[in-house]
Structure formats: C-alpha cells, structure tokens
Design an enzyme around this catalytic site. Sequence first.
Site, short mmCIF file in Angstrom:
data_model
loop_
_atom_site.label_atom_id
_atom_site.label_comp_id
_atom_site.label_asym_id
_atom_site.label_seq_id
_atom_site.Cartn_x
_atom_site.Cartn_y
_atom_site.Cartn_z
N GLN A 1 -4.69 -1.68 8.90
CA GLN A 1 -4.92 -2.75 8.72
C GLN A 1 -5.56 -3.80 9.62
OE1 GLN A 1 -2.81 -3.52 5.72
NE2 GLN A 1 -4.22 -5.72 6.32
N ASP B 1 -11.62 2.90 2.91
CA ASP B 1 -12.16 1.25 3.49
C ASP B 1 -13.72 1.40 3.39
OD1 ASP B 1 -10.04 -0.52 3.48
OD2 ASP B 1 -9.77 -0.76 5.43
N LYS C 1 0.98 -1.20 0.03
CA LYS C 1 -0.25 0.00 0.38
C LYS C 1 0.94 1.27 0.26
CE LYS C 1 -3.93 -2.43 1.95
NZ LYS C 1 -4.62 -2.97 3.43
#
Length: 293
Positions: free
Chosen positions: A98, A121, A54
């Site tokens: 995460q 997200d 990422k």
Amino acid sequence: MTASIIDGKAFAANVKETVARKVETLKNDHDLTPGLAVVLVGEDPASQVYVRNKNKSTVAAGMNSFEHLMNDDVSEADLIAKVNELNNDPAVHGILVQLPLPKHINEAAVIESISPEKDVDGFHVINSGLLATGGKGMVPCTPLGCIMMLKDKLGNLSGLDAVVVGRSNIVGNPMAQLLLNESCTVTIAHSRTKNIEDVVRRADIVVAAVGVPELVKGDWIKEGATVIDVGINRITKDDGKTKLVGDVEFDSAAERAGAITPVPGGVGPMTIAVLLANTVTAACRQAGIEEPA
Ligand code: NDP
C-alpha cells in the site's frame, strides 16, 4: 443534464461476480485458491480503510487474503525481506504494498522487489515495459478499470481522439498506453500543457487523473464526448462540511458529455474489483492454467 451516467458501482459488482465465479471454477477444477497479500506500513487512516476494503472484497470473492502490518519505522531492508518472503510463498499469487510509504523508504526499490508476475498493481518496470511493448504483463488496476468501462460504453475505440490529463506512472501514463493499444489517437496533457482547454476540446474521450478539484471545466468538453473522472478530492464547502469531488466540474460537463463517470461512484469502485481480477489472472499464469472464461 444530457450525459448518461457510467455507474462504476454496478460495473464493479459485475466484475466482482465474474471473479467469484472464476475462483469457484479454479477451486473445483484445479484445487487452486488465488491469494492476495497486502502489506501496510504505518497507520495512515486512509490507507487502513483501503486495506480493510481490499481484504473484505478478497474474502467475499472466495480468495485468500493475507494482511501484513508493519510499523512506520520499519527499515527498507526489512520491508523488502517481507516482500521476498511473499515472493517465495506459493499460496500468495498477488502482492500489493500500500502506497504511500514513509519518507525514509524508497518506494521504487520496494516496488522493484516484488516479483513481476505477482505485481498485481502493475507498477513494476517490467510490467510497464510489457504494457508499452504490447506484452502480457500485469496492468495497473485503475487505468485497466477505466478502459473496461470505456469499451463497455463505446465498443470499439479505434480511431477516437483521446486526451488523458495527468501523466503519473500509476494512472495517466498507463491509461494513455492502454488507449493507444486500442488504436486511439492519444494526447497526454499535464501541468505544462499550453491551452489545455483547447487540447481537451478535441477529445472524444477525456480521462482526467490530476488531483486538482474540478480542474476540467464543462465548456472544455466536446459535445457527446465520454468523460472518465479518476480524481478523488475532498473539499470543504462554505457550510464547513466536506464533500468528495472529481477532477471534472461534473454538473457543467454532464450538460455536454455523452457519458460521464460520477465522483464518488465512478472509477473508484472499479479499482478494487480489477485488483481481484488481476489476482485471478496472476494465479492462473503462475499455475500454468488457462483463465476460466
Ligand atoms: P499525481 O499527483 O501523481 O499526478 C498528477 C498529474 O496531474 C501530474 O502528471 C501533473 O502534471 C498533472 N497536473 C497537476 N496539476 C495540473 C494542472 N493544473 N493542469 C494539468 N495537469 C496537471 O496523481 P495520480 O495520478 O496519482 O492521481 C490523480 C488523481 O486520481 C488523484 O485525485 C487521485 O486521488 C486519483 N486516483 C484515484 C484512484 C481511484 O479511483 N481508485 C486511484 C489513483 C488515483 P505534471 O506531471 O506536469 O506535474
């Protein structure tokens, strides 16, 4: 094999190129550099690889990347304090924590502490609510990538029968909602679904997001259907070597499908590309700027 292969790598490369172009316009015309902060708790090797990828992709697209590493014994309060610091940082437009988090931390509490407008997200309840009611929130990256690939392949999805296998909040549920928003007739199948093979056989579009290697068999697929395989499963073969497979039995499904995503190289590469696209969208919304075309 009769199906055409939906090349997720090529698709992701296109999305990343578009993102990089938009970032350049934002820098030149608005002095705005989108920034993505990723918080990683602990040293899970798979999570470390995801975070590294990422970071690399964010920088390659010309954006700012902020990495925050925390020990796996960090308290929930300290993790939420870190999220709050990022919520208040004007250089950060997207925040990603995460997952999975260590067991002593309540994941939902951490996700709810992220500002909905920085929740790239798309997991915050405000964003799920906006998706369910046709509002303009942040949409989870994997299902958004799937819908982009489907629209690219099929054009208008209106009226098509879609079956989503899996009902997680990360993939299955938002995927079903996105298909419904495209006016598909949507069925969600899950571990309690009876005669699942007959349910899947009705579908013009099958999205498998289960986490069970090759659960969906080739003869469950209607001739000509479009198959999106979200599953990523590492299996050990008879010779002891490991291999990545999806939730769909690829070879037999490809005999019947009109188009299918492979694993690896299908949905996987799209997720990071869409994360970058979401960060640009978030940055524009926060700055009150129309997103460049
Ligand atoms: P979850 O484990 O959260 O959800 C799995 C879903 O599959 C559940 O709804 C479960 O049903 C359903 N299910 C389990 N077994 C069966 C069965 N035998 N028959 C029918 N349905 C079943 O998984 P995720 O949604 O997080 O992930 C699914 C897959 O997608 C995984 O392989 C994951 O690695 C992959 N993934 C890939 C991503 C990417 O490409 N970038 C991103 C995210 C995930 P029930 O609710 O009834 O228990």
